[in-house]
Design an enzyme around this catalytic site. Structure first.
Site, short mmCIF file in Angstrom:
data_model
loop_
_atom_site.label_atom_id
_atom_site.label_comp_id
_atom_site.label_asym_id
_atom_site.label_seq_id
_atom_site.Cartn_x
_atom_site.Cartn_y
_atom_site.Cartn_z
N SER A 102 48.92 -0.01 -1.95
CA SER A 102 48.60 -1.31 -1.35
C SER A 102 48.73 -2.36 -2.44
O SER A 102 48.67 -2.04 -3.63
CB SER A 102 47.15 -1.29 -0.84
OG SER A 102 46.71 -2.59 -0.53
N TYR A 151 38.39 0.47 -0.86
CA TYR A 151 39.80 0.61 -0.49
C TYR A 151 40.69 0.34 -1.70
O TYR A 151 41.60 1.12 -2.01
CB TYR A 151 40.15 -0.34 0.66
CG TYR A 151 41.57 -0.19 1.17
CD1 TYR A 151 41.90 0.86 2.02
CD2 TYR A 151 42.56 -1.10 0.80
CE1 TYR A 151 43.20 1.01 2.48
CE2 TYR A 151 43.86 -0.95 1.26
CZ TYR A 151 44.18 0.11 2.10
OH TYR A 151 45.46 0.26 2.54
#
Length: 246
Positions: A152, A165
């Site tokens: 990400s 995350y």
């Protein structure tokens, strides 16, 4: 960059896709099947996996398989059993797309719950560690094996409120680099993809006010997923590549 792949680039390959029930995983499974792969659909919701299975069958692509598994609760033995099943059914494994991820809760760091942290790390890091370890002997036998992790933008640069995350994606990139380096002398190539902002349920949860029509669809970013899974990427190893470079 323009990633080109031949129409039959994945012919006769067996590819495992985690989180294959929807979003990017669903699209990757269909795209891999369209290029000739036998796809193994792994996810926790059987109804979603069956819908993807039916779609692949209806399109006339190679018959897929389904492995229902909840990565939140799966043990090391579950992944070893899964690998035995793949070996018994197909006799080979040529690719893995680690796509399943949990977003968790976006919150200030000092308010991040321990349960949320543990859940996100379990699915996004530990499950991928256990799965990769389990399939290693089988994928090493492939003449042209591929392991693709999913990172990400917040796995390159930590950002406020992205908590567990972001931390999990830094860990994912580290794991990819370790495995890529260890397998650099083999026929297996290991890389990661940062999909960027994509029209998925997870993105909508993270950015509820965003207009999804402004985002690329999972199908739009598939050229990179096909390239890194196919023979054209045999010289690419240990890289994290942005599907939507700025």
């Amino acid at each position: 960059m323009n990633y080109q792949t031949a129409a039959d680039s994945l012919k006769d390959r067996v590819i495992l896709v985690t989180g294959a029930g929807d979003g990017i995983g669903r699209q990757a499974a269909i795209s891999y099947a369209a290029h000739g792969a036998t796809v193994i659909l792994l996810g926790r919701t059987v109804a979603k996996l069956e819908a993807v299975y039916d779609e692949i069958e209806a399109l006339g692509y190679p018959q897929p398989a389904i492995i229902p598994l909840d990565m939140k609760g799966a043990s090391k033995q579950n992944y070893l059993d899964m690998t035995d099943t793949i070996n018994d059914q197909f006799g080979r494994l040529d690719g893995v797309l680690h796509n399943a991820s949990l977003l968790g809760v976006l919150s200030p760091f000092d308010q991040l719950g321990e349960d949320t942290f543990d859940e996100v790390m379990q699915v996004n890091v530990k499950a991928q560690f256990l799965l990769t370890q389990a399939i290693m002997p089988l994928i090493k036998k492939s003449e042209d094996g591929r392991i693709i992790f999913t990172s990400s933008t917040v796995g390159h640069d930590g950002r406020a409120f992205w908590g567990a995350y972001a931390i999990s994606k830094f860990a994912t990139e580290g794991m990819m680099q370790v495995v890529a380096d260890e397998l650099s002398g083999t026929s297996v190539r290991v890389n990661a993809i940062n999909p960027g902002g994509t029209r998925t349920g997870m993105r909508a949860k993270a950015y509820p006010g965003e207009n999804p029509k402004t985002l690329k669809t999972p199908a739009d970013i598939m050229p990179l997923y096909l390239y890194l899974m196919g023979p054209e990427s045999k010289d690419v190893n240990g890289q994290c590549i942005d599907a939507q470079p700025k």
